[in-house]
Design a protein around this motif. Sequence first.
Motif, PDB file in Angstrom:
ATOM      1  N   MET A   1       0.839  -1.193   0.000  1.00 31.67           N
ATOM      2  CA  MET A   1       0.000   0.000   0.000  1.00 31.67           C
ATOM      3  C   MET A   1       0.876   1.246   0.000  1.00 31.67           C
ATOM      4  N   THR A   2       0.449   2.295  -0.704  1.00 27.63           N
ATOM      5  CA  THR A   2       1.197   3.537  -0.802  1.00 27.63           C
ATOM      6  C   THR A   2       0.422   4.651  -0.125  1.00 27.63           C
ATOM      7  N   TYR A   3       1.107   5.409   0.741  1.00 26.41           N
ATOM      8  CA  TYR A   3       0.468   6.501   1.470  1.00 26.41           C
ATOM      9  C   TYR A   3       0.654   7.795   0.696  1.00 26.41           C
ATOM     10  N   LEU A   4      -0.472   8.398   0.264  1.00 26.03           N
ATOM     11  CA  LEU A   4      -0.402   9.611  -0.549  1.00 26.03           C
ATOM     12  C   LEU A   4      -1.285  10.726  -0.004  1.00 26.03           C
ATOM     13  N   ALA A   5      -1.701  10.634   1.246  1.00 25.74           N
ATOM     14  CA  ALA A   5      -2.633  11.623   1.787  1.00 25.74           C
ATOM     15  C   ALA A   5      -2.051  13.028   1.750  1.00 25.74           C
ATOM     16  N   HIS A   6      -0.737  13.132   1.917  1.00 24.76           N
ATOM     17  CA  HIS A   6      -0.110  14.455   1.949  1.00 24.76           C
ATOM     18  C   HIS A   6      -0.083  15.113   0.569  1.00 24.76           C
ATOM     19  N   THR A   7      -0.420  14.381  -0.488  1.00 24.45           N
ATOM     20  CA  THR A   7      -0.361  14.939  -1.847  1.00 24.45           C
ATOM     21  C   THR A   7      -1.705  15.483  -2.336  1.00 24.45           C
ATOM     22  N   ALA A   8      -2.773  15.326  -1.547  1.00 25.11           N
ATOM     23  CA  ALA A   8      -4.112  15.645  -2.057  1.00 25.11           C
ATOM     24  C   ALA A   8      -4.848  16.657  -1.188  1.00 25.11           C
ATOM     25  N   HIS A   9      -4.117  17.517  -0.471  1.00 22.20           N
ATOM     26  CA  HIS A   9      -4.798  18.527   0.342  1.00 22.20           C
ATOM     27  C   HIS A   9      -5.588  19.500  -0.539  1.00 22.20           C
ATOM     28  N   ALA A  10      -4.995  19.907  -1.676  1.00 23.94           N
ATOM     29  CA  ALA A  10      -5.693  20.825  -2.576  1.00 23.94           C
ATOM     30  C   ALA A  10      -6.947  20.177  -3.153  1.00 23.94           C
ATOM     31  N   GLN A  11      -6.864  18.877  -3.453  1.00 19.03           N
ATOM     32  CA  GLN A  11      -8.028  18.184  -4.022  1.00 19.03           C
ATOM     33  C   GLN A  11      -9.141  18.025  -2.984  1.00 19.03           C
ATOM     34  N   LEU A  12      -8.774  17.901  -1.702  1.00 19.81           N
ATOM     35  CA  LEU A  12      -9.792  17.855  -0.656  1.00 19.81           C
ATOM     36  C   LEU A  12     -10.547  19.180  -0.604  1.00 19.81           C
ATOM     37  N   GLY A  13      -9.800  20.286  -0.694  1.00 15.63           N
ATOM     38  CA  GLY A  13     -10.467  21.588  -0.764  1.00 15.63           C
ATOM     39  C   GLY A  13     -11.301  21.742  -2.024  1.00 15.63           C
ATOM     40  N   ALA A  14     -10.812  21.182  -3.134  1.00 14.90           N
ATOM     41  CA  ALA A  14     -11.561  21.255  -4.392  1.00 14.90           C
ATOM     42  C   ALA A  14     -12.881  20.497  -4.291  1.00 14.90           C
ATOM     43  N   LEU A  15     -12.899  19.402  -3.533  1.00  8.93           N
ATOM     44  CA  LEU A  15     -14.146  18.653  -3.360  1.00  8.93           C
ATOM     45  C   LEU A  15     -15.189  19.511  -2.654  1.00  8.93           C
ATOM     46  N   TRP A  16     -14.765  20.261  -1.639  1.00 10.41           N
ATOM     47  CA  TRP A  16     -15.693  21.158  -0.950  1.00 10.41           C
ATOM     48  C   TRP A  16     -16.158  22.269  -1.879  1.00 10.41           C
ATOM     49  N   LEU A  17     -15.250  22.822  -2.668  1.00 11.36           N
ATOM     50  CA  LEU A  17     -15.643  23.859  -3.622  1.00 11.36           C
ATOM     51  C   LEU A  17     -16.666  23.320  -4.624  1.00 11.36           C
ATOM     52  N   GLY A  18     -16.407  22.114  -5.131  1.00 15.89           N
ATOM     53  CA  GLY A  18     -17.329  21.512  -6.082  1.00 15.89           C
ATOM     54  C   GLY A  18     -18.696  21.268  -5.488  1.00 15.89           C
ATOM     55  N   PHE A  19     -18.722  20.824  -4.228  1.00 15.52           N
ATOM     56  CA  PHE A  19     -20.016  20.568  -3.586  1.00 15.52           C
ATOM     57  C   PHE A  19     -20.778  21.870  -3.361  1.00 15.52           C
ATOM     58  N   VAL A  20     -20.076  22.918  -2.916  1.00 21.59           N
ATOM     59  CA  VAL A  20     -20.740  24.213  -2.716  1.00 21.59           C
ATOM     60  C   VAL A  20     -21.239  24.764  -4.052  1.00 21.59           C
ATOM     61  N   GLY A  21     -20.410  24.656  -5.097  1.00 22.03           N
ATOM     62  CA  GLY A  21     -20.826  25.114  -6.417  1.00 22.03           C
ATOM     63  C   GLY A  21     -22.035  24.355  -6.935  1.00 22.03           C
ATOM     64  N   TRP A  22     -22.047  23.048  -6.733  1.00 24.01           N
ATOM     65  CA  TRP A  22     -23.196  22.225  -7.151  1.00 24.01           C
ATOM     66  C   TRP A  22     -24.452  22.635  -6.384  1.00 24.01           C
ATOM     67  N   THR A  23     -24.318  22.911  -5.093  1.00 24.82           N
ATOM     68  CA  THR A  23     -25.463  23.324  -4.280  1.00 24.82           C
ATOM     69  C   THR A  23     -26.007  24.675  -4.746  1.00 24.82           C
ATOM     70  N   LEU A  24     -25.117  25.618  -5.054  1.00 25.99           N
ATOM     71  CA  LEU A  24     -25.563  26.926  -5.530  1.00 25.99           C
ATOM     72  C   LEU A  24     -26.269  26.815  -6.879  1.00 25.99           C
ATOM     73  N   THR A  25     -25.805  25.901  -7.723  1.00 28.98           N
ATOM     74  CA  THR A  25     -26.485  25.683  -9.005  1.00 28.98           C
ATOM     75  C   THR A  25     -27.893  25.153  -8.795  1.00 28.98           C
ATOM     76  N   ALA A  26     -28.050  24.248  -7.829  1.00 31.67           N
ATOM     77  CA  ALA A  26     -29.389  23.730  -7.515  1.00 31.67           C
ATOM     78  C   ALA A  26     -30.287  24.829  -6.958  1.00 31.67           C
ATOM     79  N   VAL A  27     -29.715  25.708  -6.128  1.00 32.20           N
ATOM     80  CA  VAL A  27     -30.503  26.822  -5.583  1.00 32.20           C
ATOM     81  C   VAL A  27     -30.937  27.765  -6.708  1.00 32.20           C
ATOM     82  N   ALA A  28     -30.008  28.073  -7.614  1.00 37.18           N
ATOM     83  CA  ALA A  28     -30.323  28.974  -8.726  1.00 37.18           C
ATOM     84  C   ALA A  28     -31.439  28.406  -9.606  1.00 37.18           C
ATOM     85  N   LEU A  29     -31.462  27.102  -9.769  1.00 38.71           N
ATOM     86  CA  LEU A  29     -32.492  26.474 -10.593  1.00 38.71           C
ATOM     87  C   LEU A  29     -33.887  26.732 -10.041  1.00 38.71           C
ATOM     88  N   GLY A  30     -34.009  26.785  -8.722  1.00 39.71           N
ATOM     89  CA  GLY A  30     -35.318  26.971  -8.110  1.00 39.71           C
ATOM     90  C   GLY A  30     -35.719  28.419  -7.894  1.00 39.71           C
TER      91      GLY A  30
END
Length: 242
Positions: A1-30
Amino acid sequence: MTYLAHTAHAQLGALWLGFVGWTLTAVALGLVQWRVWQVSDREVISSGVAWVGLWRACFNSHAVVTPGFMVMHCRYISPTEAFTPPEIVAGQVLTLLSLLVGLCGNAAGVYALRNVYMGMDKNSPIRSAFFTTGALCLLAAVMSLVPLLWNMSSVVNNQTIKFPPEFKMPPAPDSQHVGSGIGVGLVGTFLMIVSGIIFCTYRLPGRSRSSLRGEGSSPDSRGTFTSSGGKHNPAFESHEHL
């Protein structure tokens, strides 16, 4: 097994950005405040303001209910009706598809980060998973951006909509401006674009020199580790025997 958690901090933040962006798109639709119409005739539209969204046209009125009370009067905008402009039909279809693709993108992001933080096998497609996540987020952003810009252009050009009589809407507004629904959608789209770019730029770390030297070492007859690719140092050995 290879430990790579230290390489994906930016991608973890990107996941939150994507979720917030997706939520705002759903709000805008309504939201109904995509187009804000200013109306001078207040016989039916008591507040003088009407709102046109992707799915409904609404206004506050005293006339359509018991006198002395005011209620928001709304009518559903069907994509199959002849009066519905093409930019609203495109918004209804593309925004729904954007939400579906964005949901798949967020799910792919969770899968990719799970492989990173929980450990990954040698042949795990971690790079491909992150790239797929980014591509889905960017595709969802494009699907959302097209109707947003199209409807914004219609407002800027002061284009009207020929509503049927049951909508009780005027044939044309005195003026109109972009509403908060388009603003919320643009913010959500921007966040999904940033998220997609961050996911697509993920790179696996290169093998360090120390790890390469470590892979070439093996124990000798005395149990000490020597490099299989290196040379013995006689001076060091003579010092060890003293």
